[in-house]
Write a protein that holds these residues in place. Structure first.
Motif, PDB file in Angstrom:
ATOM      1  N   SER A 160       0.827  -1.213   0.000  1.00 46.86           N
ATOM      2  CA  SER A 160       0.000   0.000   0.000  1.00 46.86           C
ATOM      3  C   SER A 160       0.859   1.259   0.000  1.00 46.86           C
ATOM      4  O   SER A 160       0.402   2.318  -0.407  1.00 46.86           O
ATOM      5  CB  SER A 160      -0.930   0.008   1.211  1.00 46.86           C
ATOM      6  N   GLY A 193      -1.662   3.282  -5.027  1.00 44.74           N
ATOM      7  CA  GLY A 193      -2.709   4.217  -4.646  1.00 44.74           C
ATOM      8  C   GLY A 193      -4.114   3.733  -4.933  1.00 44.74           C
ATOM      9  O   GLY A 193      -5.074   4.447  -4.713  1.00 44.74           O
ATOM     10  N   SER A 195      -4.652  -0.314   0.294  1.00 45.46           N
ATOM     11  CA  SER A 195      -3.904   0.475  -0.695  1.00 45.46           C
ATOM     12  C   SER A 195      -4.492   1.860  -0.952  1.00 45.46           C
ATOM     13  O   SER A 195      -3.777   2.846  -0.899  1.00 45.46           O
ATOM     14  CB  SER A 195      -3.798  -0.283  -2.023  1.00 45.46           C
ATOM     15  N   PRO A 196      -5.798   1.960  -1.278  1.00 47.15           N
ATOM     16  CA  PRO A 196      -6.316   3.297  -1.590  1.00 47.15           C
ATOM     17  C   PRO A 196      -6.530   4.170  -0.364  1.00 47.15           C
ATOM     18  O   PRO A 196      -6.762   5.371  -0.513  1.00 47.15           O
ATOM     19  CB  PRO A 196      -7.658   3.005  -2.275  1.00 47.15           C
ATOM     20  N   PRO A 241       0.436   6.558  -0.609  1.00 48.45           N
ATOM     21  CA  PRO A 241      -0.275   7.445  -1.529  1.00 48.45           C
ATOM     22  C   PRO A 241      -1.622   6.854  -1.924  1.00 48.45           C
ATOM     23  O   PRO A 241      -1.746   5.644  -2.033  1.00 48.45           O
ATOM     24  CB  PRO A 241       0.647   7.500  -2.746  1.00 48.45           C
ATOM     25  N   SER A 242      -2.599   7.722  -2.126  1.00 48.37           N
ATOM     26  CA  SER A 242      -3.957   7.282  -2.410  1.00 48.37           C
ATOM     27  C   SER A 242      -4.539   8.122  -3.537  1.00 48.37           C
ATOM     28  O   SER A 242      -4.568   9.345  -3.445  1.00 48.37           O
ATOM     29  CB  SER A 242      -4.786   7.421  -1.134  1.00 48.37           C
TER      30      SER A 242
HETATM   31 NA    NA Z   1      -1.653   3.579  -0.910  1.00 45.15          NA
END
Ligand code: NA
Ligand code: NA
Lengths: 305, 424, 186
Positions: free
Chosen positions: B104, B108, B146-147, B151-152
């Protein structure tokens, strides 16, 4: 033509910015009170697009009225950008005086011929000053600082004129850039500095007043032609009478903020700036770097001072 | 033609398999024609939406994730997670979550890596006697890390729409992302207690050393991405560019980056970016129409007339977003709802960063629910499993996820503590 | 672990005539170049902070337009391969003729929508106003050339889908090389 007409009036400022509450909203009120069959619908806060986009929409007739700085208008008719050049005007009265003068009529007419957009009047936006983490009293104090400027040719020319190294950062990222030192300083009017909390991440404001911030009230030529004479007069009257109240609003807000900074020490106000040094340097720079026509315009703006 | 008709038209077209961007654009263009706007305005408004500096981070962060996928970085994180967590009972469950947390930091989105994760983790788990349904469900649920974790991509879009700092939103998402991981780990723990045959095994010193060395390079990526952003070395967009260059360099070092692979990475990133950007552009035009028709003001006065309690308002928001998230693509849902709901949230005194995290977690949970769960679909297709099988496995994990959502909604400090501490 | 790239995935049309393949390659090359440009520009911008001297202000502006161009350069490609983000619920319900009707209808909607946008782009390109971009001073009209071309290709691809392609691949039966990009990333 006569009959009912609804005008959309946009700006890029929040609902409580003086240009909305003592600007758009007042115009809408005045025009309604005139009872000439004109309704002004307000769209503050970039609801109908960002700055450059709303002006394009005024040109195409999709938005009827807009509040725009000269620099942005310069993207469609370059000469008008000069009104935002550093030290073009000495103070607000001179700036208003210019827009009321015969000389300005030619510029407005040329602008309208080039863009199809009519300039109704000018409102005051507040003087632009530098903030940084140290005082900026002379042009020499700018050396070694990366100052954030808006990415527009005339603003970048202002940077050079005053001896600053410009860096462009999207407005949304300015706070962070200042906090983290990506940029060392920036320049804006006091209400903007306060509204976007730059005072939290900068220690000094140096009162250079290098730009008498102005915002032009523009109306699409097509919409203007749709109105009858009475309606045109009522709209013109509303925009022009709001000018002084709007200025009072801005100045009141500037004074309030300066008082607050003095009281809570959030920002040290540097008022012993060598404004003459900045002014001379800028005017010399523009005398050398502007083309013939623009130079004449630039110099006419503050001539007699 | 009213805004209501535009939205109705969009829903009908969506159901008839029109891609979401065109399901939005079609009725919107009809509105523009019928209300006599100039010909160019629709395209100007749509392109303006993506002509944005903060959104430039999207292709670059996607590039980081895609490059990491193609250069074997997930394998290395997997190896490391195994030596770290291998001796626990039900270890592969924790490893699954651990790999998701590790990956993650360079990814993103949920969908970009859930296929690869599924192909790696589901067979690894079923081979050791874990039920397939459990493996699928856990992989799907942990793909949400992850999202959320920076970073997302959803955070970048939210920051741009809401005009708040991307860095502040990134910082705000760290604790929620770890809470999601912790919630899932707790679920694994409760499940594994009844599985005596899934005892863990201890790694040898040699295995530990190899795994640690193999993960050192990938570890640099989050250091650049998040360290760079939070310390102020770079803006988020610049950090994404430097991070992408770093991962590509790692690929060269690991001899995993030949010209063919580089071409695949660029093409995959470009097409993925385009598919997202077109939806953003279309939503921008719809947003213009909603503003022009004063829909946000109408909804605001409706909601403000309904209640004056921030708690009730947030409950309503959660309900609406969960429902929208089940049927709508998350980025489009975000683009359409945030301009309407954020000013109302401000009137209820809800912090825009806190609100952003609530919106993102809500819409991401929608990826796990039928009828439209994107994660279920991609994972099912990657592991050759029917979608209902994936969902049966995922459903139990919705319980911890919803509990965490409630926690994040009603304890704003969980979200706001870190950005405040960092002064963002 | 590696994901099969979308280039090798079996699109809905199976084998493609040569002009379509050339067009696809051209679209992908343009998209990949624009992406590489974004990466390089942002690396330059990041680097500028740490080297003394003038910064190039145009870098950020060009990058922003690059994102717009990237998006529109691949619209047609995504249409042709049925890779736009799409709610494919109907695939599980409709079969045979019904599916074919939905497929044709959806592609005609895409063609009509893109057609209107091509008209909008042409208006901006050919009847463009006097505005220029703030930093580089490029006429705004030029910035709509790539969107116009990309959308025009999308019209053709949508029509070709409707006429030449029987329908989307059946759901639940993943193609031999599992495509991770049936529904692209969010
Ligand atoms: Na992420
Ligand atoms: Na996982």
């Amino acid at each position: 033509a006569d009959g009912e007409i609804t005008l959309s009036f946009a700006n890029s400022y929040t609902a409580d910015h003086p240009h909305t509450r003592c600007g758009l909203d007042l115009v809408a009120e005045r025009v309604a009170d005139a009872g000439v069959g004109v309704t002004v619908e307000t769209f503050p806060n970039s609801q109908l697009g960002n700055n450059t986009e709303t002006f394009t929409s005024v040109m195409s007739g999709d938005i009827d009225m807009d509040v725009q700085g000269s620099a942005a208008l310069g993207s469609a008719y370059e000469p008008i950008g000069v009104l935002d050049a550093a030290y073009a005007f000495d103070d607000v009265d001179q700036m208003f005086g210019y827009f009321d003068s015969e000389e300005s009529e030619q510029l407005k007419a040329d602008f309208e011929a080039a863009t199809g957009v009519r300039i109704l009047d000018v409102w005051y936006f507040g003087d632009r000053h530098f903030t940084a983490n140290r005082p900026i009293r002379t042009p020499g104090d700018l050396s070694g600082l990366r100052m954030r400027f808006p990415d527009s040719p005339i603003y970048l020319a202002n940077a050079e004129a005053m001896g600053a190294t410009p860096t462009t950062v999207a407005f949304e990222e300015v706070y962070l850039a200042l906090q983290q030192g990506t940029a060392d300083g920036q320049e804006n009017p006091i209400p903007t500095i306060s509204a976007d909390s730059f005072d939290e991440v900068q220690s000094h404001i140096s009162l250079t007043s290098h730009q008498i911030g102005s915002q032009l009230i523009v109306v699409s030529g097509q919409s203007w032609e749709l109105m009858d004479e009475r309606q045109q007069e009522a709209l013109q009257e509303a925009v022009s009478t709001v000018r002084e109240e709007n200025r009072a609003c801005i100045e009141e807000s500037e004074a309030e903020i300066l008082d607050r900074w003095a009281a809570d020490g959030a920002m040290e106000v540097v008022d012993d700036v060598d404004v003459d040094a900045f002014r001379t340097r800028s005017r010399d720079y523009f005398a050398e770097h502007l083309d013939e026509g623009q130079r004449a315009l630039y110099e006419s703006l503050h001539s007699g001072s | 033609m009213s805004a209501g008709l535009v939205l109705l038209g969009t829903v009908v077209l969506l159901a008839l398999r029109v891609p979401i961007a065109f399901a939005i654009l079609g009725p919107s263009l009809a509105y523009m024609l019928l209300t006599d706007q100039s010909t160019g305005l629709s395209l100007r408004t749509a392109t303006q939406e993506i002509n944005s500096f903060p959104l430039l981070a999207i292709p670059l962060f996607i590039l980081v994730g895609v490059a990491a996928n193609h250069t074997g970085i997930a394998d290395r994180i997997f190896g490391f997670a195994q030596v770290l967590l291998g001796r626990l009972r039900g270890s592969l469950g924790y490893v699954n979550i651990g790999v998701s947390v590790g990956f993650s930091w360079v990814s993103g989105t949920a969908l970009a890596d859930v296929a690869g994760m599924g192909k790696m983790l589901v067979p690894a788990m079923t081979d050791r006697g874990y039920p397939k349904r459990f493996a699928l469900g856990l992989t799907a649920a942990s793909s949400l890390i992850s999202p959320i974790m920076p970073p997302s991509i959803p955070a970048i879009v939210y920051a741009s729409v809401a005009a708040v700092s991307t860095a502040a939103l990134f910082a705000a998402a760290v604790v929620p992302a770890f809470l999601v991981a912790a919630g899932l780990a707790l679920a694994v723990h409760l499940w594994a207690r009844k599985q005596p045959h899934l005892a863990g095994e201890r790694a040898t010193a040699g295995e530990v050393r190899t795994a640690v060395v193999r993960v050192l390079g990938p570890l640099g990526a989050p250091l650049i991405l998040l360290g760079g952003i939070l310390s102020g070395l770079f803006t988020p967009t610049e950090a994404a560019a430097v991070g992408a260059a770093y991962v590509l360099a790692l690929g060269l070092l690991y001899r995993r980056l030949d010209p063919r692979t580089l071409w695949r990475i660029l093409v995959e990133t470009a097409t993925t970016t385009a598919s997202i950007a077109i939806v953003l552009a279309a939503s921008g035009l719809l947003g213009w129409i909603l503003a022009r028709e004063r829909v946000p003001q109408d909804i605001a006065s409706f909601l403000l007339g309904l209640t004056d309690s921030p708690i009730v308002f947030l409950l309503l928001v959660n309900l609406v977003l969960i429902l929208l998230g089940t049927v709508l693509e998350p980025i489009a849902a975000l683009m359409i709802t945030v301009p309407v709901l954020l000013p109302i949230a401000a009137q209820f005194g809800v912090d825009p960063v806190h609100f952003g995290i609530i919106v993102i977690v809500n819409l991401m949970i929608g990826l796990l629910t039928p009828p439209i769960g994107g994660v279920l679909f991609v994972l099912g297709s990657a592991t050759r499993s029917p979608m209902h099988e994936v969902f049966r496995g995922t459903a139990p994990f919705l319980v911890p996820l919803l509990l965490i959502l409630a926690l994040l909604t009603f304890v704003p400090d969980l979200v706001l503590f870190l950005p405040r501490y960092l002064g963002l | 672990m590696t994901n099969p790239p979308s280039t090798s995935g079996d699109g809905p049309s199976g084998s493609r005539p040569a002009p379509v393949r050339w067009l696809e390659t051209a679209e992908l090359v343009l998209g990949a170049l624009l992406l590489a440009m974004l990466l390089v520009l942002m690396l330059i911008q990041a680097g500028q902070r740490y080297v003394p001297g003038e910064s190039w202000v145009w870098v950020g502006e060009l990058a922003r337009f690059g994102l717009v161009w990237l998006a529109f350069s691949l619209v047609g490609h995504l249409v042709g391969r049925d890779e736009h983000i799409t709610l494919k619920l109907v695939d599980f319900v409709a079969r045979g003729r019904a599916m074919r009707a939905v497929w044709i209808f959806a592609n005609l909607v895409v063609a009509a929508t893109c057609g209107l946008l091509v008209a909008a782009a042409a208006d901006l390109v050919f009847a463009g106003g006097p505005q220029t971009t703030p930093v580089m001073g490029i006429p705004m009209a030029w910035t709509y050339v790539i969107p116009m071309a990309g959308l025009a290709v999308a019209v053709l691809r949508a029509l070709a889908n409707a006429i030449l392609v029987p329908g989307p691949p059946a759901p639940g039966t993943p193609p031999p090389a599992p495509t991770d990009h049936e529904e692209p990333t969010r």
